[in-house]
Design a protein around this motif. Structure first.
Motif: not given
Length: 294
Positions: A13, A18, A23, A26, A263
């Motif tokens: 993350i 995530c 989100w 990636q 995060d």
């Protein structure tokens, strides 16, 4: 006491990877794992389903091929619903843990909904089910040689100080000390570390801008928006006294992992180095703390 510097691990993350749908961008596993090794991390948590191969043997091989040890991973499951048995989900996850030599199961008390911007309120029956499941799952993990912990996490059923106290008093499971989620949930992570040192079995180190955390607590902004706008900072650049936390743990004999976990939300693949820049800063700060507590 083992060398703290050898117990610094990473988490996908920090690269924006995530489990929450939508989100953000990636990264692929190949890039993330290669960058983890390049900055000197010794190990990693698994990341969300689909990041690493589902087959336990393939998962283990993917990490071994790049020279990373397996810490374990974050497994969000519904724990409060009397009609739902979380044991089969956890047992399936443990297969991958055992195959890869991972030692730590990081449970989160999922709400049953996607995302971390809202959560229901539990009644006493729900709490009884939740804490009972924690001890049951801890025993299940122990049968596989894995240590189970509960991760207080914004937007889950264990978020704030009252939630954490109910878990600590109602179960015997170990705690994942996530410095960022605790602060955002209204818990002083230094005070919790001092009061419950013996219950802390795993550590996620984050640094946080306290002003943003207060906005999340008040409902002024959602957790997701705050993350997107920079609530998390590289270690040493936020408002958490990580030195006090690490010193307390090390003096108590803690010999577990310190997982760097900031995060991150990415709108697209960065044109520059990307999140690894902040990871390097965080590693340097934790290494400096390690030198100070020797």
């Amino acid at each position: 006491m083992t060398d703290l510097a050898a117990r610094i691990a990473g988490a996908p993350i920090s690269w924006g990877v995530c489990e929450v749908p939508g989100w953000g961008y990636q990264y692929d596993a190949e890039t993330v794992l290669a960058e983890m090794r390049a900055v000197g991390l010794a190990a990693t948590e698994f990341g969300p389903d689909g990041f690493l191969p589902e087959d336990p043997a393939e998962k283990a091989k993917r990490l071994a091929d790049v020279g990373l040890r397996a810490v374990g991973g974050f497994v969000p499951v519904v724990l409060h619903d009397p009609a739902h048995d979380p044991a089969p989900e956890v047992a399936a996850a443990l297969e991958g843990f055992v195959a890869a030599g991972a030692t730590t199961l990081v449970l989160a008390a999922a709400t049953g909904s996607e995302g971390y911007d809202d959560r229901p309120v539990l009644d006493d029956a729900g709490w009884s089910t939740l804490v009972g499941n924690l001890d049951k799952l801890a025993a299940l993990a122990a049968d596989s040689g894995v240590l189970a912990t509960i991760h207080p996490h914004v937007g889950t059923m264990v978020e704030n100080a009252a939630d954490v106290e109910r878990v600590l008093s109602g179960s015997s499971i170990g705690l994942t000390l996530d410095t960022g989620h605790l602060l955002i949930g209204g818990v002083d992570p230094v005070a919790l570390t001092l009061a419950h040192t013996d219950r802390i079995k795993h550590a996620h180190l984050k640094d946080v801008d306290a002003a943003w955390a207060a906005k999340v607590q008040s409902g002024q902004v959602t957790y997701t928006d705050a993350v997107r706008d920079g609530m998390y900072r590289p270690l040493g650049h936020g408002d958490i006294d990580l030195g006090a936390i690490v010193s307390t743990l090390e003096q108590s004999g803690y010999d577990g992992w310190y997982v760097l976990e900031q995060d991150t939300i990415l709108t697209d693949r960065p044109d520059d180095e990307g999140p690894v820049v902040d990871v390097r800063v965080s590693i340097a700060h934790l290494q400096a703390i390690a030198e100070a507590v020797r």
